[in-house]
Structure formats: C-alpha cells, structure tokens
Write an enzyme that holds these catalytic residues in place. Sequence first.
Site, PDB file in Angstrom:
ATOM      1  CG  HIS A   1      -0.391   0.217   2.516  1.00  0.00           C
ATOM      2  ND1 HIS A   1      -0.034  -0.808   3.363  1.00  0.00           N
ATOM      3  CD2 HIS A   1      -0.091   1.353   3.181  1.00  0.00           C
ATOM      4  CE1 HIS A   1       0.442  -0.308   4.488  1.00  0.00           C
ATOM      5  NE2 HIS A   1       0.419   1.004   4.397  1.00  0.00           N
TER       6      HIS A   1
ATOM      7  CG  ASP B   1       0.270  -4.070   2.900  1.00  0.00           C
ATOM      8  OD1 ASP B   1       0.238  -3.538   1.779  1.00  0.00           O
ATOM      9  OD2 ASP B   1       0.315  -3.418   3.958  1.00  0.00           O
TER      10      ASP B   1
ATOM     11  CB  SER C   1       3.192   1.965   6.154  1.00  0.00           C
ATOM     12  OG  SER C   1       2.019   1.861   6.908  1.00  0.00           O
TER      13      SER C   1
END
Length: 510
Positions: free
Chosen positions: A140, A170, A251
């Site tokens: 993402h 992911d 992230s």
Amino acid sequence: MKSTFKKLLPFAFVGILSGATTVGVQQYLGHDSNNSDQSYFTKSTNASFVGMNTANVGDDFVKASKTTVPAVVTIKNYQNRASSRASDQDLFDFFFGDPFGGKGQQRQRQQQQQTPDNIPSGLGSGVIISPDGYIISNNHVVAGANKLEVVLSNKKSYIATLVGTDPNTDISLLKIEEKGLPFLNFANSDNVEVGQWVLAVGNPLGLNSTVTAGIISAKGRGIGILSGQGKATNPIESFIQTDAAINPGNSGGALVNVNGDLIGINSAISSTNGYYQGYGFAVPSNLARKIIEDIKKFGIVQRGFLGVNSLDLSNDQQVAFYNKEKKTNIKTGSGVYVTGLPDNSAAQDAGMKVGDIITKIDTYAITDFADLSIAIGSKRPGDKVQVTYTRNGKDITSTVTLKDQKGGTSTRTKADLTVTEKIGAEFQSLDDRTKSYYGLTSGIVAKNVIEGSEMAKAGIVDNYIITEINGKPVNAQKDVESILGKFSGTVQIKYMDDYGRNYTRGFKMP
C-alpha cells in the site's frame, strides 16, 4: 530496592518525556499534514494504552538503532493526479473517517488542482535488504505510483524500480541502482516471543529515522484489514503485534530485535483516531522473505492452497452467524472447521471431508484462521504438508500436496501466465440488453481487477466495459487472449466507466 529504583528512574523519565513529545508533535502537525503514507489502519473502539516495563537494555537499544537506522529509507509515492478518478476518496479520509467535518473530498479536489506534480502523494518507509539495493516495503506504500523515490538516511536520493508487489500479504519489492549499501538481516520470526523487546524504525509523520521501543504483545493476529480495506483476494494475516509506537509514515519500516535483525515489516495500527494508541502490527519476516524470494526468482508470488472452505471456531460471531444461516449447532473452540471442499482440491485429494476440524499443519498448532493462513500461505504449489484434523473425535493425519488456484502442483514464472493473468483482470461477456442500452456493438465487463495491475494502472476497475483492444472489438475473454496472446509493445484499450463516459488508455504488455 533503592538502588534498583535509581536505575529505573531515568527510563521512567524518558518514557514520560517521549509520550509528551509525541502528543506535542501530533498537536503541532495536526490532521492537515501531507505526510500520510497511505497506510492501512484499522479502527478499534477498545484500543487502549499499554504500560511499558523498563529494563536495563539501554545499550542494546543504542546498538540496534545504529544498525537499523542507516538501512531504513523514506519512500515517496508520486501519482498522476490529473488522471486520478474524481470519485476516489482520499485514503486518509477513507481509513480514519473525514476529520475535516465533511470537507475531506473538497480538500482532496483542491489538492489535486493545487499540488504540483513534484510533490509526492504519500510518504512511507522501506528497508534495505541487500547491499546492491533491494528494498522491501508495503504494497500500500507503493500502490498507484507512476514514480517512486527512495531517500536514504544520509539524504541521498534515487528513483526506484518496482520489482513486484503482493496485495495478499501487503509486501512490495523495490530496487535502486547502488552498491555497498547498509542492509538488515532477516531473523526467524517463528522464534520471536511475546514479551521480548523490539524497536520500530521508520519515518512517522514526516519525522525521518525515528526509533521507538516496545515489546511483542501478541503473535498471529488477524485483523481483517487486507480484505476489508485492501485489494487482497486471498489475504494472509498473521501479524506480529507490538506496543512500540507506530504512526502514519511507519508503514514499510523495520521491526527489529535488540540485535538489529529484521523480524517484521510494520504495516498497520489499531486506533480510534488514526494515530498511535498502543497496538501496531507487522508482517512476520519469514512470510515477507518468502514473498520477495518468489518475486525475485519467479517474477510472481508462488502460493500453495489447501483447498477448503472454512469456519474459524475461535470466532464466536462467525460461528453464531454460520449456525443461524445453516441451522447447525457447531460449538466454538480451537481450530478451523471444514465447511466445503471444491472439486479437485488438494484437501479433497488427500481424503479430507466436510466437518473435519484442522488442528495442526506439520508441527504448527492451528488455533484459528490466522494460524492456518500463514501455515499454508507461506508454502508453494507442490509442497507437501502433514495436516492433522479431528473427525468424529479421532485425530487423523494426512499428507497433502498443495496446489495453485488452477489446480497445478508446479511453480510458474511470468512466461507461464495467461494474458488475463499478465494484465491483471478477468472478463465476462456483455449481455445484449446492456449493449443496446449503451448503443454498443461489442463489449466485455472487467472483473476481479487486481490492484497495481496493468488494467488498474489504465484506470479500469470492476464492472467497467471494454469495447476495443488494439482497435479490434472484443466480446469474450477468448478475444482478449487471442489479440494479446503473442503481442508485445503498447496496448491500446477503449473502455466505458459507470457513467457511460468513454476513455482510451494504453499500457506496455508485460
């Protein structure tokens, strides 16, 4: 006792100061920060702060920090705002709710009109995993990018190549052209223990090279975020949970042990407001490593499937719903209940039946679906596993040869993919009534468009109608295969959106 208290007092003071600083930074940056990394976050109404027990590990933190910080990078995601869909809601608003009192979409439109193309759409983190420039991050973080810039901790900047991605875990793999880079070693995430100290390193809220400390607070967490908020079709969720502070921008960053070895890739937080409230989640290093090894070696992820429809017996709500719908009386407990077996599935071939309760894969205990997800999802087609299940109160162990989704038991490369697999979508024929309504003489409907695929990059989503490919009308999926089967070069595609608007776009055939 007094001596021990004196030793602990500095850590307590640092903890208080760190907490105050975090609150201060959030107040200063506010919700209007442009440093969102397009992170996945899941809201939780019962998330709460957790205490952090101090220990005399300050020196270990320093050593681990010195090892990790140079190997963690900033990733800047640049997107073509002019071609982005006007109906797309800002990801920050989507995940956290609209913090601007209904003005979120208006704010997004203003950003699209006013923000120059040389300003990134999002910021995230990544981890250098080899001296020749391979970098691991989240899917993402890189999704939708037409340019990815990597900035090292020493401020050197590079344009990165996206090697491959996997929405189901992911995970993404990037490459920059450089040699002699600092990198992190993968640790065996199966060996991490609840309660052990860890560091989270990344670039939260635009604050580069930030290190936070905490403990592993749980393992094997499935939080439903990849299927609920992502584009995963067969998600693998078995996160490492930590109370090390993780915020937007973390992230793709590193979760390391006190030796500075990589045990996870930070991906999400559980929060009521989108910022740190106590729980962060990281993809285990063993799973992340398997994914990038597949991408490097085969060009695609090799995924083995057991081939069962299942019910998580540890999920009270799921069991209650199933009982009500099917008029059954299945009891909650530990394990995964088999509710169905597709024809020619690996489990069916091995003699498994509906009603079996899976309790173990090899030596790995299966208590819930998250356990089963990673135990099978980290395997490849053709791998053999020992599946232990309970049937009529008796334990049975069968050897199962895992298959891919098409029933094959061998690994494949990009060259083995069908056209629709290469471009990332499936297609259904358009019925005559719809053709007549839109005044069309040809058309197929896009289905199961994969995030980051060539079709998605061209702006196509599920239920858009494709009318022509390379100037030729298409009326069935076999037409797509025929036109593009041996084609190389730039593909021209004409399609219609939900409102009947027509577009012509192109992409290079993979």
